[in-house]
Write an enzyme that holds these catalytic residues in place. Structure first.
Site, PDB file in Angstrom:
ATOM      1  N   ARG A 167      64.041  19.802  64.858  1.00  0.00           N
ATOM      2  CA  ARG A 167      65.378  19.606  64.293  1.00  0.00           C
ATOM      3  C   ARG A 167      65.698  18.129  64.293  1.00  0.00           C
ATOM      4  O   ARG A 167      65.314  17.406  65.230  1.00  0.00           O
ATOM      5  CB  ARG A 167      66.435  20.340  65.125  1.00  0.00           C
ATOM      6  CG  ARG A 167      66.495  21.821  64.885  1.00  0.00           C
ATOM      7  CD  ARG A 167      67.081  22.163  63.522  1.00  0.00           C
ATOM      8  NE  ARG A 167      67.244  23.593  63.400  1.00  0.00           N
ATOM      9  CZ  ARG A 167      66.349  24.426  62.846  1.00  0.00           C
ATOM     10  NH1 ARG A 167      65.235  23.958  62.333  1.00  0.00           N
ATOM     11  NH2 ARG A 167      66.596  25.724  62.782  1.00  0.00           N
TER      12      ARG A 167
ATOM     13  N   GLU B 239      70.650  17.285  56.010  1.00  0.00           N
ATOM     14  CA  GLU B 239      69.750  17.697  54.930  1.00  0.00           C
ATOM     15  C   GLU B 239      70.401  18.761  54.045  1.00  0.00           C
ATOM     16  O   GLU B 239      71.217  19.544  54.529  1.00  0.00           O
ATOM     17  CB  GLU B 239      68.430  18.232  55.522  1.00  0.00           C
ATOM     18  CG  GLU B 239      68.608  19.461  56.412  1.00  0.00           C
ATOM     19  CD  GLU B 239      67.303  19.901  57.076  1.00  0.00           C
ATOM     20  OE1 GLU B 239      66.650  19.080  57.722  1.00  0.00           O
ATOM     21  OE2 GLU B 239      66.982  21.100  56.908  1.00  0.00           O
TER      22      GLU B 239
ATOM     23  N   HIS C 201      61.829  20.027  54.656  1.00  0.00           N
ATOM     24  CA  HIS C 201      62.044  21.142  55.587  1.00  0.00           C
ATOM     25  C   HIS C 201      61.346  22.420  55.098  1.00  0.00           C
ATOM     26  O   HIS C 201      61.998  23.423  54.804  1.00  0.00           O
ATOM     27  CB  HIS C 201      63.546  21.402  55.803  1.00  0.00           C
ATOM     28  CG  HIS C 201      63.822  22.257  57.013  1.00  0.00           C
ATOM     29  ND1 HIS C 201      65.012  22.262  57.674  1.00  0.00           N
ATOM     30  CD2 HIS C 201      63.035  23.149  57.695  1.00  0.00           C
ATOM     31  CE1 HIS C 201      64.964  23.111  58.695  1.00  0.00           C
ATOM     32  NE2 HIS C 201      63.766  23.665  58.718  1.00  0.00           N
TER      33      HIS C 201
HETATM   34  C1  8YV Z   1      64.210  27.552  58.161  1.00  0.00           C
HETATM   35  C2  8YV Z   1      63.730  26.777  60.371  1.00  0.00           C
HETATM   36  O1  8YV Z   1      64.875  28.615  58.691  1.00  0.00           O
HETATM   37  O2  8YV Z   1      62.638  28.379  61.684  1.00  0.00           O
HETATM   38  C3  8YV Z   1      63.509  27.528  61.623  1.00  0.00           C
HETATM   39  O3  8YV Z   1      64.242  27.286  62.572  1.00  0.00           O
HETATM   40  O4  8YV Z   1      64.404  25.800  60.366  1.00  0.00           O
HETATM   41  C4  8YV Z   1      63.107  27.190  59.109  1.00  0.00           C
HETATM   42  O5  8YV Z   1      62.157  28.167  59.215  1.00  0.00           O
HETATM   43  C5  8YV Z   1      63.682  27.835  56.814  1.00  0.00           C
HETATM   44  O6  8YV Z   1      63.653  26.631  56.163  1.00  0.00           O
HETATM   45  C6  8YV Z   1      64.509  28.816  56.024  1.00  0.00           C
HETATM   46  O7  8YV Z   1      65.789  28.376  55.878  1.00  0.00           O
END
Ligand code: 8YV
Length: 315
Positions: A234, A263, A281
């Site tokens: 993150r 983002e 991402h």
């Molecule tokens: C997003 C993610 O959820 O697993 C996570 O925590 O940040 C990603 O897998 C994905 O981009 C779908 O929104």
């Protein structure tokens, strides 16, 4: 019988949307022109929120849904969900761990390789005629046999370490305690010590208040002018101001990022830097993993409304 009303914060692929629409009464917040008015209108009937890792559900959204029973996250990270508000109101939260681990690890390692061997610039070198006009591409740094660090040896960090071991790398990691499943790697309790050890520093720690800016000035200074930081966790785990300064001044060599504060509207200064690899991402963004994530999200929702135990609860 009427279908449970679910608030959906972001889009899902058709292969998820169709079964979701069939089983539930989905209300798409992300399509609303006026999100506040939309929430005010449907909030009182919402029994679950289906969200995504980066979108989560904040206190205001939770408060707008007084009959809320659960929040299902499409992603492993649930840092964007207000867990305190959930606890206060007895709201269950689920995520999608495990199914995305391998793909996220793959992308992290791919980013290291791509950036270390300057593959994006090398592609341009071929396409723009530089190869023919100027000759061989400038030499880059090797990956094999060098030193790696992993901040957070959870599921994803461990899979990255296994891949790095295949490159003959000397691996150190930090976590709250040494991990018995990683006897061949060096545990260092301090992130600064891991950075000092590392040519390549992977940030794989789950984001929380405690890990906010875990990569800041001290870690970047310790990583040094030859070092690369790779973030597939993150954005909040990195102090972006400090990172941009370190990349600009040469305090660190380079970075490879999949996540950004605010983002997809990332800090425009990143776009001007030629020593950072920027990815949108998408570490979990393979067809296979996204299908598994969608199925797990649906299975959790289905289990909840059938009165069955949740498959992957986080609270
Ligand atoms: C997003 C993610 O959820 O697993 C996570 O925590 O940040 C990603 O897998 C994905 O981009 C779908 O929104």
């Amino acid at each position: 019988m009427s279908k449970p009303i679910i608030l959906q914060t972001g889009p899902y692929p058709d292969w998820d949307q169709e079964p979701l629409d069939a089983a539930f009464d989905m209300h798409r917040l992300f399509e609303a022109k006026d999100a506040a008015a939309f929430l005010e209108n449907v909030g009182s009937d919402v029994r679950a929120i289906a969200t995504r890792g980066e979108l989560g559900a904040d206190r205001a959204m939770i408060a707008a849904c007084p009959k809320l029973e659960m929040i299902a996250v499409y992603g492993v990270g649930y840092d964007a969900v207000d867990l305190v508000a959930c606890k206060e109101q007895g709201i269950a939260v689920t995520n999608t761990p495990d199914v995305l681990t391998e793909d996220v690890a793959d992308l992290g390692v791919a980013m290291m390789l791509c950036q270390s061997r300057a593959m994006v610039g090398a592609e341009t070198w071929v396409r723009d005629g530089s190869w023919a006009a100027k000759g061989l591409y400038p030499l880059q740094r090797r990956v094999f046999g060098r030193k790696a660090g992993i901040l957070g040896l959870g599921r994803i960090g461990f899979e990255i370490g296994k891949r790095l071991a295949g490159f003959g790398m000397d691996i150190a990691y930090s976590d709250v305690a040494p991990k018995d499943y990683a006897p061949d790697w060096t545990f260092l309790s301090e992130p600064v010590a891991v950075a000092e050890h590392s040519d390549f520093l992977f940030v794989t720690v789950a984001a929380s208040d405690a890990t906010r800016h875990i990569v800041g000035v001290d870690v970047l200074n310790a990583l040094g002018a030859d070092g690369m930081v790779i973030n597939i966790s993150r954005a909040a785990n990195i102090d972006e101001e400090a990172l941009i300064a370190a990349l600009s001044s040469g305090t660190i060599g380079s970075a490879a990022l999949d996540v950004y504060a605010g983002e997809p509207a990332l800090d425009p200064r990143f776009l001007k830097l030629d020593n950072v690899l920027l990815q949108p991402h998408h570490a979990s963004g393979t067809i296979e993993t996204r299908q598994s994530m969608g199925k797990l999200l649906r299975d959790n929702l289905t289990a909840h409304f059938a009165g069955q135990p949740l498959l992957t609860p986080v609270t």
